[in-house]
Enzyme design. Structure first.
Site, PDB file in Angstrom:
ATOM      1  CG  HIS A 128      46.569  81.083 -34.033  1.00  0.00           C
ATOM      2  ND1 HIS A 128      46.112  80.810 -32.770  1.00  0.00           N
ATOM      3  CD2 HIS A 128      45.613  80.628 -34.883  1.00  0.00           C
ATOM      4  CE1 HIS A 128      44.932  80.202 -32.851  1.00  0.00           C
ATOM      5  NE2 HIS A 128      44.608  80.081 -34.125  1.00  0.00           N
ATOM      6  CG  HIS A 148      39.152  81.061 -34.370  1.00  0.00           C
ATOM      7  ND1 HIS A 148      40.083  81.840 -33.755  1.00  0.00           N
ATOM      8  CD2 HIS A 148      39.803  79.953 -34.794  1.00  0.00           C
ATOM      9  CE1 HIS A 148      41.258  81.231 -33.777  1.00  0.00           C
ATOM     10  NE2 HIS A 148      41.122  80.085 -34.412  1.00  0.00           N
ATOM     11  CG  HIS A 157      43.334  77.768 -38.771  1.00  0.00           C
ATOM     12  ND1 HIS A 157      42.142  78.439 -38.732  1.00  0.00           N
ATOM     13  CD2 HIS A 157      43.917  77.937 -37.555  1.00  0.00           C
ATOM     14  CE1 HIS A 157      42.006  79.003 -37.534  1.00  0.00           C
ATOM     15  NE2 HIS A 157      43.051  78.710 -36.795  1.00  0.00           N
ATOM     16  CG  HIS A 278      39.480  73.490 -34.081  1.00  0.00           C
ATOM     17  ND1 HIS A 278      39.004  74.697 -33.619  1.00  0.00           N
ATOM     18  CD2 HIS A 278      40.821  73.656 -34.221  1.00  0.00           C
ATOM     19  CE1 HIS A 278      40.003  75.555 -33.501  1.00  0.00           C
ATOM     20  NE2 HIS A 278      41.118  74.942 -33.873  1.00  0.00           N
ATOM     21  CG  HIS A 282      42.539  74.429 -29.665  1.00  0.00           C
ATOM     22  ND1 HIS A 282      43.827  74.910 -29.642  1.00  0.00           N
ATOM     23  CD2 HIS A 282      42.161  74.449 -30.967  1.00  0.00           C
ATOM     24  CE1 HIS A 282      44.211  75.214 -30.882  1.00  0.00           C
ATOM     25  NE2 HIS A 282      43.216  74.939 -31.706  1.00  0.00           N
ATOM     26  CG  PHE A 299      41.522  80.384 -30.265  1.00  0.00           C
ATOM     27  CD1 PHE A 299      41.910  79.070 -30.461  1.00  0.00           C
ATOM     28  CD2 PHE A 299      40.181  80.704 -30.399  1.00  0.00           C
ATOM     29  CE1 PHE A 299      40.992  78.089 -30.788  1.00  0.00           C
ATOM     30  CE2 PHE A 299      39.254  79.727 -30.727  1.00  0.00           C
ATOM     31  CZ  PHE A 299      39.648  78.423 -30.921  1.00  0.00           C
ATOM     32  CG  HIS A 312      45.140  74.093 -36.751  1.00  0.00           C
ATOM     33  ND1 HIS A 312      43.924  74.458 -37.271  1.00  0.00           N
ATOM     34  CD2 HIS A 312      45.128  74.475 -35.448  1.00  0.00           C
ATOM     35  CE1 HIS A 312      43.211  75.063 -36.336  1.00  0.00           C
ATOM     36  NE2 HIS A 312      43.915  75.081 -35.217  1.00  0.00           N
TER      37      HIS A 312
HETATM   38 CU1  C2O Z   1      42.898  79.239 -34.815  1.00  0.00          CU
HETATM   39 CU2  C2O Z   1      42.933  75.747 -33.628  1.00  0.00          CU
HETATM   40  O1  C2O Z   1      42.774  77.606 -33.808  1.00  0.00           O
END
Ligand code: C2O
Length: 548
Positions: A128, A148, A157, A278, A282, A299, A312
């Site tokens: 990631h 992203h 993802h 999303h 995070h 990230f 995810h």
């Molecule tokens: Cu690539 Cu939830 O992030």
């Protein structure tokens, strides 16, 4: 584009800034160094994995060891996928003790593998980091490959989880193992799930104030006020309705902007759900005492927290749900540049594979599905406030400031601004509205110093309500959220992608119907900064467009 109203003052004409942004645009074009053609898919140049930057522009390194790079790359072949029995991903709150034990065992084995093993938890997390910090350049270009804030978000993802899940299954010899999903879109799932509090599935780097029984704020910002639990649940459901239904009527609104290869193909525009919940979740999960709210809040480190995968899994499920709600109609992009963009991963048999977006559009072909649960947000559409009509009248009597006044002052969003925006078409038929969604376009959003920043967008909302209003009023059109995303390369002092700024697009056809504003010549669009982050943001202007 329209007149602009100071928070407690008069509207202003806003034309000049558009000319300025057009100028920046042509400059960027003349600086092109890449040989990639506009509209090409994104491919990673695997021969040079390099140092990169974290979201807050601190150096990061997440490349695999050298010997991996020499491995043969094989093309993923969907038709050869062996999967006799479907993997069923279930909601975390429905898991039984047997499954939990199995899941813990798989992750424990993964964590015990040597850190240079492609199946190790460390390397999985770094996958990631690789694709989010820009460790690879794009093929034939010096632009970074990043996944992203564009239409690559959902497919990348999905691919990551697909291989991760199969590897976990392989480690415990279970071909049907399926990742659970954290259903934060339903009341049962609105807290950090129990199973992630203990043992191999836990992570010390989380915000203490957000552990159970705290209800998640799906539209969280750092300084958001804390609401009573039952009110927060209501706000969350109304917000989900906006992000999944009324604000996501077109694929670009839901899936994100169309990034293509090279510098000229760059775009920065996450889809509704990518932006929030999303990004916001995070930040909400990550620890507030760490510089970038690590682990989940940044990230580069997010996938070190096992909850990342359940988060995810839910994101991926919502992609499926969104498709189902529209019965598959115009759900996938048809552009070659999307379908042929590709990512690399190790599969469960340690083959290094390249998988294309076109292989990622059908979960059944990929051998998994989601356990269905109720969708309480589908009908959670909020009501307009009573003062909405009265406030329009007040605004229309405001006086104009001169154009020069706008130019002299950098238009930072220190406090809220309201634009009067003219509507090119009014009173369209139902069919027209289905074909073309009316959207608010907020152009040239620039965030100085790449910090966390957020503003909410309202239509025809009374000035008195701006401070307290949120997703629970129908006038709410959406939010812009900037999580820092480190646009730098090694050797550069600042991101070169920043010039165009970000464009925010919000669908409003249904919203205008609900506000009874569909016959109006113009609407009032307010940008309301949150959490004191407005001083870091400027915008060029607001206009109405129609999106197919
Ligand atoms: Cu690539 Cu939830 O992030």
């Amino acid at each position: 584009m329209g007149r602009i109203r100071e928070p407690h003052g008069a509207p202003v004409l806003l034309v000049v800034s558009f000319l300025l942004s057009a100028l920046c645009f042509s400059q960027a074009k003349s600086e092109l160094r890449s040989s990639a053609l506009l509209g090409d898919p994104l491919l990673a140049n695997l021969s040079a994995c390099h140092h990169s930057f974290t979201d807050a522009n601190r150096p990061a390194y997440c490349c695999p060891p050298r010997r991996d790079i020499d491995q043969r790359l094989v093309q993923f072949d969907l038709s050869k996928l062996s999967q006799t029995q479907k993997r069923v991903r279930r909601a975390v709150h429905h898991l039984d003790a047997d499954f939990i034990a199995k899941y813990q065992k798989a992750v424990a084995i993964m964590k015990s593998l040597p850190s240079d093993h492609p199946h190790s938890f460390f390397r999985q997390a770094n996958n990631h980091c690789l694709y989010c910090t820009g460790s690879y350049d794009q093929v034939n270009s010096s632009s970074l490959f990043k996944i992203h804030r564009s239409w690559l978000f959902f497919p990348w993802h999905r691919a990551f989880l697909f291989f991760h899940e199969r590897i976990l299954g392989k480690l415990i010899g279970d071909e049907t193992f399926a990742l659970p999903y954290w259903s934060w879109d339903t009341p049962e799932g609105m807290q950090i799930p129990e199973i992630f509090a203990r043992g191999v599935l836990s992570d010390g780097e989380r915000d203490e104030a957000h552990l159970p029984p705290t209800i998640a704020n799906l539209n969280y910002n750092k300084e958001a006020s804390v609401r009573p639990s039952d009110e927060q649940v209501k706000v969350n459901l109304a917000f989900m309705h906006k992000q999944m239904v009324s604000g996501a009527k077109k694929r670009e609104l839901f899936l994100g902007c169309k990034v293509t290869a090279g510098e000229e193909g760059f775009c920065d525009g996450p889809g509704t759900v990518e932006g929030a919940p999303h990004n916001t979740l995070h930040s909400w999960v990550g620890s507030g005492v760490n510089p970038e709210r690590e682990d989940m809040g940044a990230f580069y480190s997010a996938a070190k927290d096992p909850i990342f995968y359940a988060h995810h899994s839910n994101i991926d499920r919502l992609w499926e749900v969104w498709k189902e709600l529209r019965e598959g109609k115009d759900a996938d992009f048809e552009e070659h540049a999307w379908l042929e963009s590709a990512f690399t991963f190790y599969d469960e048999n340690l083959r290094f594979v390249r998988i294309k977006v076109r292989d990622l559009l059908d979960t059944h072909k990929l051998g998994y599905e989601y356990e269905e649960i109720p969708l309480p947000w589908v009908n959670a559409k909020p009501k307009p406030t009573a003062s909405s009509a009265a406030s329009i009248k007040k605004r229309k009597s405001g006086s104009l400031l001169s154009r020069r006044a706008v130019m002299e002052k950098e238009r930072a969003l220190v406090s809220s601004v309201t634009f009067e925006v003219y509507r090119p078409k009014r009173g369209r038929s139902k069919e027209e509205k289905e074909r073309e969604e009316e959207i608010i376009v907020v152009e040239g959003i620039r965030v100085k110093r790449d910090v966390y920043a957020k503003f909410d967008v309202f239509v025809n909302l009374g000035a008195e309500e701006e401070k307290i209003a949120g997703p629970l009023v129908r006038e709410f059109a959406g939010s812009f959220v900037n999580t820092p995303h480190g646009s730098r390369r090694i050797g550069e002092t600042e991101g070169k992608m920043g010039k165009k700024g970000t464009t925010l697009k919000l669908g409003i056809s249904e919203l205008l119907d609900d506000l009874g504003a569909d016959e109006d010549e113009s609407i009032w669009v307010s940008l309301v900064p949150r959490g004191g982050s407005g001083v870091f943001m400027t915008v060029d202007g607001v206009r109405i467009e129609f999106l197919r």
